[in-house]
Design an enzyme around this catalytic site. Sequence first.
Site, mmCIF file in Angstrom:
data_model
loop_
_atom_site.group_PDB
_atom_site.id
_atom_site.type_symbol
_atom_site.label_atom_id
_atom_site.label_comp_id
_atom_site.label_asym_id
_atom_site.label_seq_id
_atom_site.Cartn_x
_atom_site.Cartn_y
_atom_site.Cartn_z
ATOM 1 N N LYS A 136 6.117 -18.780 54.541
ATOM 2 C CA LYS A 136 6.416 -19.173 53.167
ATOM 3 C C LYS A 136 7.168 -20.503 53.125
ATOM 4 C CE LYS A 136 6.656 -14.457 51.330
ATOM 5 N NZ LYS A 136 7.543 -13.455 50.677
ATOM 6 N N ALA A 137 8.068 -20.686 54.047
ATOM 7 C CA ALA A 137 8.862 -21.923 54.087
ATOM 8 C C ALA A 137 8.935 -22.402 55.524
ATOM 9 C CB ALA A 137 10.254 -21.679 53.526
ATOM 10 N N GLY A 190 7.738 -19.597 60.472
ATOM 11 C CA GLY A 190 7.903 -19.441 59.033
ATOM 12 C C GLY A 190 6.617 -19.749 58.307
ATOM 13 N N ASP A 208 18.024 -11.937 59.050
ATOM 14 C CA ASP A 208 17.028 -11.706 60.102
ATOM 15 C C ASP A 208 17.634 -11.836 61.500
ATOM 16 O OD1 ASP A 208 14.587 -11.021 61.079
ATOM 17 O OD2 ASP A 208 13.653 -12.979 60.804
#
Length: 492
Positions: A68-69, A66, A181
Amino acid sequence: MGARCSKFSLCWFQSPLKASVLESSDPENGNKNDRSVWPSFTEFSLDQLKAATSGFSSENIVSEHGEKAPNVVYKGRLDNDHWIAVKRFNRLAWPDSRQFLEEARSVGSLRSERLANLIGCCCEGDERLLVAEFMPHETLAKHLFHWENQPMKWAMRLRVALYLAQALEYCSSKGRALYHDLNAYRVLFDKDADPRLSCFGLMKNSRDGKSYSTNLAFTPPEYLRTGRVTPESVVYSFGTLLLDLLSGKHIPPSHALDLIKGKNFPMLMDSALEGRFSKDDGTELVRLASRCLQYEARERPNAKSLVTSLLSLQKETEQVPSYVLMDIPHETGSSTQQLSLTPFGEACLRVDLTAIHEILEKLGYKDDEGIANELSFQMWTSQMQETLNSKKHGDTAFRAKDFATAIDCYTQFIDGGTMVSPTVYARRCLSYLMNDMPQEALGDAMQAQVVSPEWPTASYLQAACLFSLGMETDAQETLKDGTKLEAKRNKS
């Protein structure tokens, strides 16, 4: 009769066992199909999870991803010796603690043997952590794309597809149809090497809740157009997973569809399988994948339809345990490792219901001698004949694997009250198991032991029921009891 009640028989009549098992049912409707060793969702303290993961040690990291986060998944062990997976989010991922807790509790209410279930969370200060069942045998991506000794067998690929479809159908039935996802890294293998869908994908996986896929080439077309995720989007992603299973590679859907349209789909098949699969099955799976990947969302099948289609492809290996198909050493409790199990004991250890059915069929009623035939002259009435007919119809249904009818007929026989047959209890026990009713099955297995205390079959069936209910320690002890009774019988 002077029956010797086992510890489980006593618990059954006094009810504490029944109550504790029912805690693992679905909290709203008591659906016994949603069973787990984790009875309820728990809010852990940060100190508990620090202790379980050795202070979030880097040695316990299972995965990290990950941008973005960013978040990290750790392996941990609770005080009760249960292994867990702890997902620790970046604090920006869930700034609203109330939203995080609501989402976690909602996902945590689910319980299915097709999911790596969410069993708890932690929300303290800026910390946001999810706690799930730990799956020891890695991901589908590892076994499919990065295998070392042998490629995944075709039968196992079909099983993965079915179990995932069943997981999605279950989630949809519980109002959690959106899965973010869906990919080969979200599919994990449990201690028996059965595939399970990670519960983490059921959570919104970004702070704005809009992120769906990490790879645009595999993103559903409607998401690219509108930025909105629908249940049909999840079916599209399921189609990309079917391509993974067919090819052993991560093929972009557009390329795969070009091959399919050009009737060149044999190029999709994994060359490592070297023809060790049915061409008809391969064609059917390609057809199903292309339906899932339709550009128009409304033209894709739903999860229930996927399950129906994939069930028809499960053939001769359906009773072979996953750990055998995957060639993974199977770890069992120490008490069962030291036992020399008979074929029936082994079938109950694996909860192999097909094998148990075959063995009970072969046994017939020979163990009922001296019990079921204790009939006085006065019993030969029209009621008696009706009761015997119920048993006869039950046996016919049991032989034909019509287990719902077998339950009804055997219940009529038992409720008639004129004869007592441990074998009928045993057969109804298995029929309950076949209908995902393990609590009722356990009651029958224990009643069979009350009627015939030295009958090993009753203990073996109790073990199968307890394994089904996630009560492994009790199951292993009962399996040991059955082995002792069988050894005693063989000596005499």
